[in-house]
Design an enzyme around this catalytic site. Structure first.
Site, PDB file in Angstrom:
ATOM      1  N   ARG A 332       0.847  -1.194   0.000  1.00  0.00           N
ATOM      2  CA  ARG A 332       0.000   0.000   0.000  1.00  0.00           C
ATOM      3  C   ARG A 332       0.885   1.248   0.000  1.00  0.00           C
ATOM      4  O   ARG A 332       1.662   1.461   0.943  1.00  0.00           O
ATOM      5  CB  ARG A 332      -0.906   0.029   1.238  1.00  0.00           C
ATOM      6  CG  ARG A 332      -1.870  -1.160   1.342  1.00  0.00           C
ATOM      7  CD  ARG A 332      -3.030  -1.032   0.380  1.00  0.00           C
ATOM      8  NE  ARG A 332      -3.846  -2.246   0.333  1.00  0.00           N
ATOM      9  CZ  ARG A 332      -4.873  -2.509   1.114  1.00  0.00           C
ATOM     10  NH1 ARG A 332      -5.205  -1.643   2.053  1.00  0.00           N
ATOM     11  NH2 ARG A 332      -5.548  -3.631   0.966  1.00  0.00           N
ATOM     12  N   GLU A 483      -9.422  -1.428  13.567  1.00  0.00           N
ATOM     13  CA  GLU A 483      -9.861  -2.344  12.509  1.00  0.00           C
ATOM     14  C   GLU A 483      -8.750  -3.307  12.115  1.00  0.00           C
ATOM     15  O   GLU A 483      -7.610  -2.894  11.916  1.00  0.00           O
ATOM     16  CB  GLU A 483     -10.317  -1.536  11.297  1.00  0.00           C
ATOM     17  CG  GLU A 483     -10.719  -2.363  10.106  1.00  0.00           C
ATOM     18  CD  GLU A 483      -9.697  -2.296   8.980  1.00  0.00           C
ATOM     19  OE1 GLU A 483      -9.365  -3.378   8.459  1.00  0.00           O
ATOM     20  OE2 GLU A 483      -9.230  -1.191   8.642  1.00  0.00           O
ATOM     21  N   SER A 486     -11.306  -6.097   6.853  1.00  0.00           N
ATOM     22  CA  SER A 486     -12.308  -5.407   6.053  1.00  0.00           C
ATOM     23  C   SER A 486     -12.815  -6.396   5.009  1.00  0.00           C
ATOM     24  O   SER A 486     -12.022  -7.093   4.369  1.00  0.00           O
ATOM     25  CB  SER A 486     -11.691  -4.186   5.361  1.00  0.00           C
ATOM     26  OG  SER A 486     -12.686  -3.455   4.688  1.00  0.00           O
ATOM     27  N   ARG A 534      -1.278  -6.368  12.416  1.00  0.00           N
ATOM     28  CA  ARG A 534      -2.234  -5.660  13.286  1.00  0.00           C
ATOM     29  C   ARG A 534      -2.843  -6.608  14.311  1.00  0.00           C
ATOM     30  O   ARG A 534      -3.014  -6.258  15.474  1.00  0.00           O
ATOM     31  CB  ARG A 534      -3.345  -5.019  12.459  1.00  0.00           C
ATOM     32  CG  ARG A 534      -2.961  -3.706  11.833  1.00  0.00           C
ATOM     33  CD  ARG A 534      -4.186  -2.927  11.404  1.00  0.00           C
ATOM     34  NE  ARG A 534      -3.830  -1.777  10.595  1.00  0.00           N
ATOM     35  CZ  ARG A 534      -4.704  -0.929  10.069  1.00  0.00           C
ATOM     36  NH1 ARG A 534      -6.003  -1.118  10.269  1.00  0.00           N
ATOM     37  NH2 ARG A 534      -4.305   0.095   9.353  1.00  0.00           N
TER      38      ARG A 534
END
Length: 560
Positions: A332, A483, A486, A534
């Site tokens: 990303r 988060e 997703s 994460r």
């Protein structure tokens, strides 16, 4: 006997003097007087005495060195290993050594974690990964000289050595090593690979608990995360017996837990008839259709690093694989220097066809995460305890049946707390954090899912809600208010998919291969992408995603 020696010396001196009288001349070429000869002889005798004293000192030094270096074949530095030979030497793991091996001679290869010498004895902490044992080297008259002790105690910390020694059961428990009921009485020690230069930080500094560092009245040298990452190889292996009583190395514990997440992820999905796939990471078009993509030169054309395996997961479902997953890197190009963003991370992705409703997929995801959390708790309890000692990590709370809220319910909770947010606004990092706190207070869980996100904030391939086109059949999962997944039901109708691509300003020809996959019949399907680092960061409450990435990549870091 002494009288005979005296007579001999006197006779020799007399002969020498007579000889000097015959041969030694002064500056004018005349023979020296007896007085001058005696003076000369005294000077020469002084020189001879000095020479004898020098030779005696050399003899004593040689004897001293010999006394210090006997048994020199038992220590030293091995030549560079170029695979010259195989000696078939049997080595034992430190973790397999205990008091029951008392009296046995064993060989280990280990790092010298610490060493200290006192007179004729030296003590060592020898380490293999997270296992440690105390080594003792004592001078004796046959095999261990003072030179051996001096050599061994001067070996730089973190050097790799081969050690042969006898296992000795100890009467008292050794609290500074993982082997608590035995030590190794060293007989032979050879350097295999020696540390060069000064270590970037000490083992004590690297593993000191965070709460101890934060005590205002205590002064400690704090190692910055930047310093750790710049010296990652050392940082990943450090341990401290004083602070970490179990000696399990904190960073190695973190990455064993990370490995465990992948293991449990794979194990669960394989049990549910998923197939593991491996998709391209060099693409002809941006997989998400956004600006946060890395472009690369691919011969004479432009290519892009994959932002996710999204297109290929769906194409595999269209190929009747039905249920697929992948563990692979994701790229990303987001210039975000935050505690939770990286430019490269590991994605745990899955996609599956469903029969009637995308909530079938949510139920599988629910089971998956509960399986992972329970597996970590039971299989990696020791590693979790190790991390907790350094980072003061609170237990991760989750429910046997994961809490599911709809987006509108989350907005209501936030508004009750005084947060200003519109019905269809996306969640910011701060609103995510506040929502996590509210959910924890109300439902006593650190983990929950949020369903029915606004359609406007989701990718073009997201299926709209059939009852309200302002919402979508999409969801996020959260851990400790952040988060970590997703996902959504995907549009599986080719014409509708092309229409939504245009709404998002994506040129259909640029993703033609993807669109064509849905023209041959595609089952209803849904899935999601999970950020591995994460999950580990939030499960262990590490505070920064770089602590859960082996060699992190962010906008400012490309090395090591």
């Amino acid at each position: 006997m002494a009288e005979q020696q005296e007579t001999s010396v006197s006779s020799t001196l007399e002969q020498t003097t007579n000889k000097l009288e015959e041969t030694v001349l002064d500056e004018d070429g005349k023979p020296l007087s007896k007085k001058a000869l005696k003076k000369l002889e005294k000077e020469r005798e002084k020189e001879r005495a000095k020479e004898r004293a020098k030779k005696e000192r050399e003899r004593i030094e040689l004897e001293r060195k010999a006394a210090e270096s006997y048994g020199s074949e038992n220590f030293g530095k091995k030549p560079l290993n170029q695979s010259q030979e195989r000696t078939a030497t049997k080595r034992i793991r430190i973790s397999d050594i205990n008091g029951s091996l008392n009296g046995e001679v064993v060989t280990i290869r280990a790092r010298v974690q610490t060493s200290r010498a006192k007179s004729q004895i030296a003590f060592f902490v020898l380490r293999q990964q997270f296992s440690t044992i105390q080594g003792v080297l004592t001078v004796n008259k046959d095999t261990v000289s003072k030179g051996f002790v001096k050599f061994a105690s001067s070996i730089p910390d973190e050097s790799i050595v081969d050690v042969e020694g006898m296992v000795a059961k100890t009467e008292e428990e050794i609290k500074s090593t993982t082997v608590t009921d035995a030590e190794l009485h060293i007989k032979k020690l050879y350097i295999i690979s020696e540390t060069v230069g000064r270590l970037p930080f000490t083992m004590d500094e690297a593993t000191r608990p965070e709460d101890l560092i934060q005590q205002a009245e205590t002064q400690f040298n704090r190692i910055t995360l930047e310093t750790r990452l710049n010296n990652r190889v050392v940082d990943l292996r450090v341990s401290n017996p004083f602070y970490l009583l179990s000696i399990t190395i904190t960073n190695q514990a973190i990455f064993r837990i990370q490995s465990g997440v992948c293991q449990l992820f794979r194990e669960f999905l394989l049990s549910k008839e998923f197939i593991e796939i491996h998709t391209p990471k060099i693409l002809g078009a941006a997989s998400e259709g956004g600006a946060s993509v890395f472009s690369v030169k691919y011969f004479k054309v432009d290519a892009y690093l994959a932002q996710s395996p999204q297109f290929y997961k769906q194409m595999c479902v269209c190929s009747d694989f039905d249920r697929v997953f992948e563990i692979a890197p994701v790229f990303r190009a987001e210039n975000a220097n935050t505690h939770r963003h990286m430019t490269e991370f590991v994605g745990l992705d899955l996609e599956m066809a469903f029969e009637e409703h995308y909530h079938e997929v949510l139920e599988v995801l629910d089971e998956l995460f509960v399986f992972i959390f329970q597996g970590l708790k039971t299989r990696f309890a020791a590693e979790i305890e190790t991390v907790k000692r350094q980072y003061n990590t609170p237990d991760f709370e989750f429910l046997p049946k994961t809490l599911r809220l709809e987006y509108k319910d989350a907005v209501k909770l936030l508004r009750e707390k005084g947060v200003e947010i519109g019905d269809y606004d996306d969640l910011s990092t701060e609103t995510e954090r506040i929502l996590g706190q509210l959910v924890k207070e109300k439902y006593n869980t650190d983990f929950y899912m949020l369903d029915k996100f606004p359609l406007e904030v989701r990718p073009f391939y997201t299926m709209p809600d059939p009852n309200n086109d302002k919402y979508s059949n999409s969801y996020d999962f959260f851990m400790r208010g952040e988060e970590i997944l997703s996902g959504a039901q995907r549009i599986h109708d080719a014409a509708f998919l092309e229409e939504r691509a245009k709404v998002h300003n994506i040129d259909p020809p640029s993703i033609q291969g993807y669109l064509d996959a849905f023209k041959r019949g595609a089952p209803p399907h849904a899935g999601g992408g999970i950020g591995l680092e994460r999950v580990v960061m939030l499960y262990l409450n590490l505070g920064n995603i770089r602590r859960s990435s082996l060699f992190p990549r962010d906008p400012k870091r490309l090395e090591p």
